[in-house]
Design a protein around this motif. Structure first.
Motif, PDB file in Angstrom:
ATOM      1  N   SER A   1       0.819  -1.208   0.000  1.00 48.19           N
ATOM      2  CA  SER A   1       0.000   0.000   0.000  1.00 48.19           C
ATOM      3  C   SER A   1       0.856   1.263   0.000  1.00 48.19           C
ATOM      4  O   SER A   1       0.474   2.266  -0.571  1.00 48.19           O
ATOM      5  CB  SER A   1      -0.969   0.002   1.181  1.00 48.19           C
TER       6      SER A   1
ATOM      7  N   ALA B   1       2.201   1.676  -3.696  1.00 50.90           N
ATOM      8  CA  ALA B   1       1.210   1.444  -4.748  1.00 50.90           C
ATOM      9  C   ALA B   1       1.260   2.556  -5.788  1.00 50.90           C
ATOM     10  O   ALA B   1       1.589   3.701  -5.486  1.00 50.90           O
ATOM     11  CB  ALA B   1      -0.182   1.374  -4.138  1.00 50.90           C
ATOM     12  N   ASP B   2       0.929   2.186  -7.007  1.00 52.54           N
ATOM     13  CA  ASP B   2       0.815   3.161  -8.083  1.00 52.54           C
ATOM     14  C   ASP B   2      -0.385   4.058  -7.834  1.00 52.54           C
ATOM     15  O   ASP B   2      -1.118   3.903  -6.873  1.00 52.54           O
ATOM     16  CB  ASP B   2       0.616   2.445  -9.422  1.00 52.54           C
ATOM     17  N   THR B   3      -0.620   4.921  -8.778  1.00 48.21           N
ATOM     18  CA  THR B   3      -1.765   5.798  -8.733  1.00 48.21           C
ATOM     19  C   THR B   3      -3.051   4.991  -8.885  1.00 48.21           C
ATOM     20  O   THR B   3      -3.141   4.094  -9.719  1.00 48.21           O
ATOM     21  CB  THR B   3      -1.661   6.829  -9.877  1.00 48.21           C
ATOM     22  N   LEU B   4      -4.037   5.322  -8.078  1.00 50.11           N
ATOM     23  CA  LEU B   4      -5.359   4.706  -8.164  1.00 50.11           C
ATOM     24  C   LEU B   4      -6.049   5.208  -9.424  1.00 50.11           C
ATOM     25  O   LEU B   4      -6.102   6.407  -9.674  1.00 50.11           O
ATOM     26  CB  LEU B   4      -6.188   5.087  -6.932  1.00 50.11           C
TER      27      LEU B   4
ATOM     28  N   LEU C   1      -6.313  -0.790  -1.253  1.00 46.51           N
ATOM     29  CA  LEU C   1      -6.744   0.048  -2.373  1.00 46.51           C
ATOM     30  C   LEU C   1      -8.240   0.374  -2.260  1.00 46.51           C
ATOM     31  O   LEU C   1      -8.663   1.468  -2.619  1.00 46.51           O
ATOM     32  CB  LEU C   1      -6.432  -0.627  -3.709  1.00 46.51           C
TER      33      LEU C   1
ATOM     34  N   GLN D   1      -6.669  -7.444  -7.351  1.00 47.70           N
ATOM     35  CA  GLN D   1      -6.722  -6.530  -8.493  1.00 47.70           C
ATOM     36  C   GLN D   1      -6.691  -7.296  -9.813  1.00 47.70           C
ATOM     37  O   GLN D   1      -7.331  -6.888 -10.785  1.00 47.70           O
ATOM     38  CB  GLN D   1      -5.542  -5.560  -8.447  1.00 47.70           C
TER      39      GLN D   1
ATOM     40  N   ASP E   1      -4.574  -0.325  -9.406  1.00 48.41           N
ATOM     41  CA  ASP E   1      -3.364   0.484  -9.584  1.00 48.41           C
ATOM     42  C   ASP E   1      -3.182   0.731 -11.079  1.00 48.41           C
ATOM     43  O   ASP E   1      -3.546  -0.112 -11.902  1.00 48.41           O
ATOM     44  CB  ASP E   1      -2.133  -0.255  -9.077  1.00 48.41           C
ATOM     45  N   GLU E   2      -2.567   1.844 -11.416  1.00 47.77           N
ATOM     46  CA  GLU E   2      -2.379   2.188 -12.824  1.00 47.77           C
ATOM     47  C   GLU E   2      -1.578   1.132 -13.576  1.00 47.77           C
ATOM     48  O   GLU E   2      -1.873   0.821 -14.736  1.00 47.77           O
ATOM     49  CB  GLU E   2      -1.711   3.558 -12.958  1.00 47.77           C
TER      50      GLU E   2
END
Length: 149
Positions: A26, A29-32, A77, A114, A132-133
């Motif tokens: 978390s 993590a990439d961009t939501l 997420l 995911q 995540d992106e």
């Protein structure tokens, strides 16, 4: 008795490692992003439109009935999505969907990972969810909204 204590110790260590794995994932993590399959009827959604879908106020987008998808209840997420995009307390959200259920609307489908969300979205054209992106790119999903950090 020694084997039992060792088993208990190993179980506790597994839980600790799993917990730290979730925390570390978390943190890095990439961009939501809110996403849909490539054939989804629109190219973008506003934060308010997404919120309306997830609080049972909006059920159609671009003339199609939308199937909202959630991650599991304790997924980091999902917690981020609910606090930053939907911005509604979880208890209130549960009550909203309970009422909507009695009006004939189904609450968001829930998937554990995911990858499972992305796989579903890539196969069901009128569904939306969040990942995540990097996951969106891996599954070639259409990005409808990007939550900036």
């Amino acid at each position: 008795m020694k084997k039992f204590k060792k088993l208990i110790f190993m179980s506790k260590m597994f839980v600790v490692v799993l917990f730290f794995n979730v925390i570390i994932q978390s943190l890095f993590a990439d961009t939501l992003v809110v996403v849909a399959g490539e054939n989804f009827s629109v190219n973008t959604l506003t934060k308010e439109e997404i919120r309306s879908i997830y609080v049972a106020k909006k059920f159609h987008v671009g003339g199609q009935k939308v199937i909202p998808i959630n991650l599991g209840i304790d997924n980091p997420l999902r917690l981020k999505f609910e606090s930053e995009v939907v911005n509604v307390d979880r208890d209130i959200l549960s009550r909203i969907w309970l009422q909507a259920h009695f009006l004939g609307y189904k609450p968001p489908k829930t998937f554990k990972t995911q990858e499972m969300v992305a796989e579903f979205l890539s196969k069901v054209d009128n569904s939306i969810g969040y990942v995540d992106e990097s996951m969106a790119q891996k599954y070639h999903l259409k990005i409808l909204f990007r939550e900036h950090k």
